[in-house]
Each structure stands twice: as C-alpha cells, then as structure tokens.
Design a protein around this motif. Structure first.
Motif, PDB file in Angstrom:
ATOM      1  N   ARG A   1       7.695   7.790   2.331  1.00 39.02           N
ATOM      2  CA  ARG A   1       6.656   6.829   1.954  1.00 39.02           C
ATOM      3  C   ARG A   1       6.697   5.665   2.937  1.00 39.02           C
ATOM      4  O   ARG A   1       7.759   5.110   3.215  1.00 39.02           O
ATOM      5  N   ARG A   2       5.528   5.273   3.417  1.00 40.43           N
ATOM      6  CA  ARG A   2       5.422   4.146   4.332  1.00 40.43           C
ATOM      7  C   ARG A   2       4.776   2.990   3.578  1.00 40.43           C
ATOM      8  O   ARG A   2       3.712   3.135   3.000  1.00 40.43           O
ATOM      9  N   SER A   3       5.403   1.844   3.595  1.00 42.07           N
ATOM     10  CA  SER A   3       4.863   0.675   2.909  1.00 42.07           C
ATOM     11  C   SER A   3       3.809   0.008   3.784  1.00 42.07           C
ATOM     12  O   SER A   3       3.648   0.350   4.960  1.00 42.07           O
ATOM     13  N   ASP A   4       3.100  -0.955   3.199  1.00 38.88           N
ATOM     14  CA  ASP A   4       2.075  -1.686   3.958  1.00 38.88           C
ATOM     15  C   ASP A   4       2.656  -2.384   5.178  1.00 38.88           C
ATOM     16  O   ASP A   4       1.985  -2.542   6.191  1.00 38.88           O
ATOM     17  N   GLY A   5       3.906  -2.786   5.089  1.00 38.23           N
ATOM     18  CA  GLY A   5       4.556  -3.449   6.214  1.00 38.23           C
ATOM     19  C   GLY A   5       5.056  -2.486   7.274  1.00 38.23           C
ATOM     20  O   GLY A   5       5.635  -2.896   8.274  1.00 38.23           O
ATOM     21  N   GLY A   6       4.856  -1.197   7.078  1.00 36.73           N
ATOM     22  CA  GLY A   6       5.277  -0.207   8.057  1.00 36.73           C
ATOM     23  C   GLY A   6       6.678   0.335   7.847  1.00 36.73           C
ATOM     24  O   GLY A   6       7.106   1.232   8.556  1.00 36.73           O
ATOM     25  N   LYS A   7       7.400  -0.222   6.875  1.00 37.88           N
ATOM     26  CA  LYS A   7       8.752   0.257   6.602  1.00 37.88           C
ATOM     27  C   LYS A   7       8.675   1.634   5.961  1.00 37.88           C
ATOM     28  O   LYS A   7       7.866   1.892   5.083  1.00 37.88           O
ATOM     29  N   VAL A   8       9.536   2.551   6.402  1.00 38.13           N
ATOM     30  CA  VAL A   8       9.556   3.919   5.896  1.00 38.13           C
ATOM     31  C   VAL A   8      10.731   4.085   4.947  1.00 38.13           C
ATOM     32  O   VAL A   8      11.856   3.705   5.259  1.00 38.13           O
ATOM     33  N   ARG A   9      10.428   4.651   3.778  1.00 36.64           N
ATOM     34  CA  ARG A   9      11.467   4.979   2.802  1.00 36.64           C
ATOM     35  C   ARG A   9      11.500   6.493   2.643  1.00 36.64           C
ATOM     36  O   ARG A   9      10.471   7.124   2.495  1.00 36.64           O
TER      37      ARG A   9
END
Length: 94
Positions: free
Chosen positions: A40-48
């Motif tokens: 999952r990629r957050s709006d800030g571009g961080k990938v989980r």
C-alpha cells in the motif's frame, strides 16, 4: 464441505472447463489468501508492506481464467454457466 461434496464440486468445475475448452486460453488457481502480501502506498508516497490480502477474505480472488471471445455477450454467457454462486468479474486484456 465434506470430501464427497468437494469431489462433486471439482467434478462440476472439470465439466465446465471441458464444455468451454475451445475458448479457454489460460487459467490458474491461486494459493490461499493467507499467503498474500499487500503493498500500500500512502498519499505521501511511503510504501507499507503487509502480510495478507487486499480486502476481506470473503472477497478474495481464488483464481483466474483467460478466455478468447469476440463479444462481451459470449463472456457473460460463460460466466453465467459457472457452476457456483460466486462473484465473477469480466475484464478485457489491455
């Protein structure tokens, strides 16, 4: 599902595949959703990265079938003849 019920279910699936063999190009059964990994990629571009499926287990994809038809109606007819009450999604290949 008992062993006999499972055998009958697989027999129905085998018959469905045999009946539509001339249109089926490829199919695969997927492993259980417990083997899934979701990115999952957050709006800030961080990938989980997480173990497990994208959604609930009740909506998990169990496999896919690639067919070759000339009209959507043919694909709908095939999907309607699937032997079980399950969700079937039809998509064109890009």
């Amino acid at each position: 599902m008992s062993g006999d019920e499972q055998d009958r279910a697989f027999d129905q699936i085998d018959c469905w595949f045999a009946r539509h063999a001339d249109r089926i190009r490829h199919s695969r059964h997927l492993k259980s959703v417990v083997t899934a990994t979701t990115l999952r990629r957050s709006d800030g571009g961080k990938v989980r990265l997480a173990d497990g499926p994208f959604g609930s287990e009740s909506t998990a994809i169990s496999g896919y079938i690639e067919i070759e038809v000339t009209r959507l109606e043919e694909a709908v007819e095939m999907a309607r003849s699937w032997p079980f009450d399950t969700l079937v999604e039809i998509r064109a290949i890009a």
